[in-house]
Motif scaffolding. Structure first.
Motif, short mmCIF file in Angstrom:
data_model
loop_
_atom_site.label_atom_id
_atom_site.label_comp_id
_atom_site.label_asym_id
_atom_site.label_seq_id
_atom_site.Cartn_x
_atom_site.Cartn_y
_atom_site.Cartn_z
N ILE A 197 0.84 -1.20 0.00
CA ILE A 197 0.00 0.00 0.00
C ILE A 197 0.87 1.25 0.00
CG2 ILE A 197 -1.69 1.32 1.35
CD1 ILE A 197 -2.85 -1.08 -0.16
N GLY A 198 1.93 1.24 0.80
CA GLY A 198 2.86 2.36 0.81
C GLY A 198 3.56 2.54 -0.52
N HIS A 199 3.97 1.43 -1.13
CA HIS A 199 4.64 1.47 -2.44
C HIS A 199 3.73 2.06 -3.51
CE1 HIS A 199 7.43 0.13 -5.55
NE2 HIS A 199 6.41 -0.36 -6.19
N LEU A 200 2.44 1.74 -3.42
CA LEU A 200 1.48 2.24 -4.40
C LEU A 200 1.08 3.70 -4.15
CD1 LEU A 200 -0.86 -0.88 -4.68
CD2 LEU A 200 0.89 -0.14 -6.31
N GLY A 201 1.39 4.21 -2.97
CA GLY A 201 1.06 5.61 -2.66
C GLY A 201 -0.40 5.83 -2.33
N VAL A 202 -1.06 4.80 -1.86
CA VAL A 202 -2.48 4.90 -1.52
C VAL A 202 -2.61 5.42 -0.08
CG1 VAL A 202 -4.61 3.59 -1.23
CG2 VAL A 202 -3.05 3.01 -3.08
N LYS A 203 -3.54 6.34 0.15
CA LYS A 203 -3.79 6.83 1.50
C LYS A 203 -4.45 5.72 2.31
CE LYS A 203 -4.27 11.64 0.21
NZ LYS A 203 -5.15 12.82 0.20
N THR A 204 -3.84 5.36 3.41
CA THR A 204 -4.29 4.20 4.17
C THR A 204 -5.61 4.40 4.90
OG1 THR A 204 -3.00 4.86 6.09
CG2 THR A 204 -1.93 3.39 4.52
N ASP A 205 -6.04 5.63 5.08
CA ASP A 205 -7.28 5.86 5.83
C ASP A 205 -8.53 5.66 4.98
OD1 ASP A 205 -6.72 8.14 4.30
OD2 ASP A 205 -7.71 9.47 5.72
N ARG A 206 -8.39 5.49 3.67
CA ARG A 206 -9.56 5.35 2.80
C ARG A 206 -9.43 4.16 1.85
NH1 ARG A 206 -9.91 11.02 0.06
NH2 ARG A 206 -7.67 10.92 0.30
N VAL A 207 -8.92 3.07 2.33
CA VAL A 207 -8.70 1.93 1.45
C VAL A 207 -9.06 0.62 2.17
CG1 VAL A 207 -6.27 1.60 2.05
CG2 VAL A 207 -7.06 0.97 -0.22
N ILE A 232 -7.85 -3.75 -4.41
CA ILE A 232 -7.61 -2.60 -3.55
C ILE A 232 -8.67 -1.57 -3.88
CG2 ILE A 232 -5.98 -0.80 -2.88
CD1 ILE A 232 -3.73 -2.73 -3.74
N VAL A 233 -9.51 -1.28 -2.89
CA VAL A 233 -10.65 -0.37 -3.10
C VAL A 233 -10.37 0.90 -2.33
CG1 VAL A 233 -13.14 -0.09 -2.86
CG2 VAL A 233 -12.18 -2.35 -3.32
N HIS A 234 -10.38 2.01 -3.04
CA HIS A 234 -10.10 3.32 -2.47
C HIS A 234 -11.41 4.10 -2.43
CE1 HIS A 234 -8.34 7.48 -2.70
NE2 HIS A 234 -7.62 6.94 -1.74
N PHE A 235 -11.82 4.52 -1.25
CA PHE A 235 -13.09 5.21 -1.09
C PHE A 235 -12.92 6.70 -1.32
CE2 PHE A 235 -13.16 1.39 1.48
CZ PHE A 235 -14.31 0.79 1.01
N VAL A 236 -13.84 7.26 -2.09
CA VAL A 236 -13.82 8.69 -2.40
C VAL A 236 -15.19 9.25 -2.05
CG1 VAL A 236 -13.57 10.39 -4.24
CG2 VAL A 236 -12.18 8.32 -4.27
N GLY A 237 -15.22 10.34 -1.31
CA GLY A 237 -16.48 10.96 -0.94
C GLY A 237 -17.14 11.66 -2.12
N GLY A 238 -18.40 11.93 -1.99
CA GLY A 238 -19.12 12.69 -3.01
C GLY A 238 -20.05 11.86 -3.86
#
Length: 85
Positions: free
Chosen positions: A22-32, A59-65
């Motif tokens: 996750i760190g390598h991919l640069g994904v924010k850990t609080d929304r995945v 890997i699912v990244h949550f986005v608001g809106g």
């Protein structure tokens, strides 16, 4: 090692954990959320869950809106937000 991430085969160095990937991919850990071989990996287990050649991850990244057309970029690749239930 080769991992399948969201349906795409990618090469990575051996010895990764879910957390280091996750760190390598640069994904924010609080929304995945991470699924490994059809099993959800609790965030508390990311550091101790070692990946091996051939593993399949979603890997699912949550986005608001709620905008279904939102596409973010992870490692310079398009990444569409999704919620699977």
């Amino acid at each position: 090692m080769t991992l399948q991430i969201n349906g795409e085969s990618r090469s990575f160095p051996d010895g990764l954990t879910v957390a280091t990937l996750i760190g390598h991919l640069g994904v924010k850990t609080d929304r995945v959320a991470v699924e490994l071989n059809l099993e959800i990996v609790p965030r508390s287990n990311w550091d101790s869950t070692h990946l091996k050649d051939g593993d399949k991850l979603e890997i699912v990244h949550f986005v608001g809106g709620g905008n279904a057309d939102v596409v973010e970029r992870v490692e310079e690749r398009p990444f569409r937000a999704a919620l699977r239930i």
